[in-house]
Design an enzyme around this catalytic site. Sequence first.
Site, PDB file in Angstrom:
ATOM      1  CB  CYS A   2      42.209  37.952  40.450  1.00 48.90           C
ATOM      2  SG  CYS A   2      41.432  38.984  41.719  1.00 48.90           S
ATOM      3  CD  GLU A 127      47.581  35.083  43.249  1.00 48.13           C
ATOM      4  OE1 GLU A 127      47.383  33.956  43.782  1.00 48.13           O
ATOM      5  OE2 GLU A 127      46.892  35.543  42.331  1.00 48.13           O
TER       6      GLU A 127
END
Length: 354
Positions: A2, A127
Amino acid sequence: MCGRTSCHLPRDVLTRACAYQDRRGQQRLPEWRDPDKYCPSYNKSPQSNSPVLLSRLHFVKDADSSERIIAPMRWGLVPSWFKESDPSKLQFNTTNCRNDTIMEKRSFKVPLGKGRRCVVLADGFYEWQRCQGTNQRQPYFIYFPQIKTEKSGSIGAADSPENWGKVWDNWRLLTMAGIFDCWEPPEGGDVLYSYTIITVDSCKGLSDIHHRMPAILDGEEAVSKWLDFGKVSTQEALKLIHPTENITFHAVSSVVNNSRNNTPECLAPVDLVVKKELKASGSSQRMLQWLATKSPKKEDSKTPQKEESDVPQWSSQFLQKSPLPTKRGTAGLLEQWLKREKEEEPVAKRPYSQ
């Protein structure tokens, strides 16, 4: 992993989104620490400040460990034992912390042993999926499925504690497990609070995008146990760290690739077939306009509150061209939120600022 998030909600809205019950069952809103350091953004990157939840006991001796504080902290944990005067000189990356090595690395093991557990708040995270046969990567915005609940009055009714749970009808924040630490400059100065996000193997639904994902705390019980270091041991808390399938996503444009871009377009769904924003449909146009007009501005206490919620809801209809499966459940929510009749002039786009 992340490495990019969004948390663009105004401070008062973010506070109401974090309403909770303390150990006595009393409805509460978390208190803020250093609220002026909170800077809403559609595109937060490491070394910027992000809001995190933590137990009030970390700051107030003898406080109830179930009571909560919201504090903006630096993303990228700076260990308390770091001896340099400049945190940017840290030689290793502490943006994320792998769950399988959390008890092996001193940077994470020490603060975890001290109960320094926190919950990182975000609208969602970004992402990038590698496109086969090319060097290109497709960004996605990943977040909790949103569920429309019954309203019971205007936002103003949220001033009453018994109504917080009923009135909250807005965006469900993503709650990610984190660890924080406190670093004091060797030559003196303000204490720096910083955090890392714990990551786990990706769930089945996200594995085609990336092999790692944040450790998401799904539900109030999980959040409470993770924060309450006074009652929940480290060993018990770590049982909460695992992948969750309760997640959804949509493709977004490459605008988000540059962390300096802090605009609503970072979140806007795109059509993966035509590789452009869905500007052809009226719904998409109005969604983008909503995001632009509702961009966080300096709060004005004299501005009257509206009866409708000021937090966006996205529909899974935008994922119909996506090659990856997504969770159902948010379909139709966008249309409901787009019934707002009153529209405002768009505010100017602002560069990313920390």
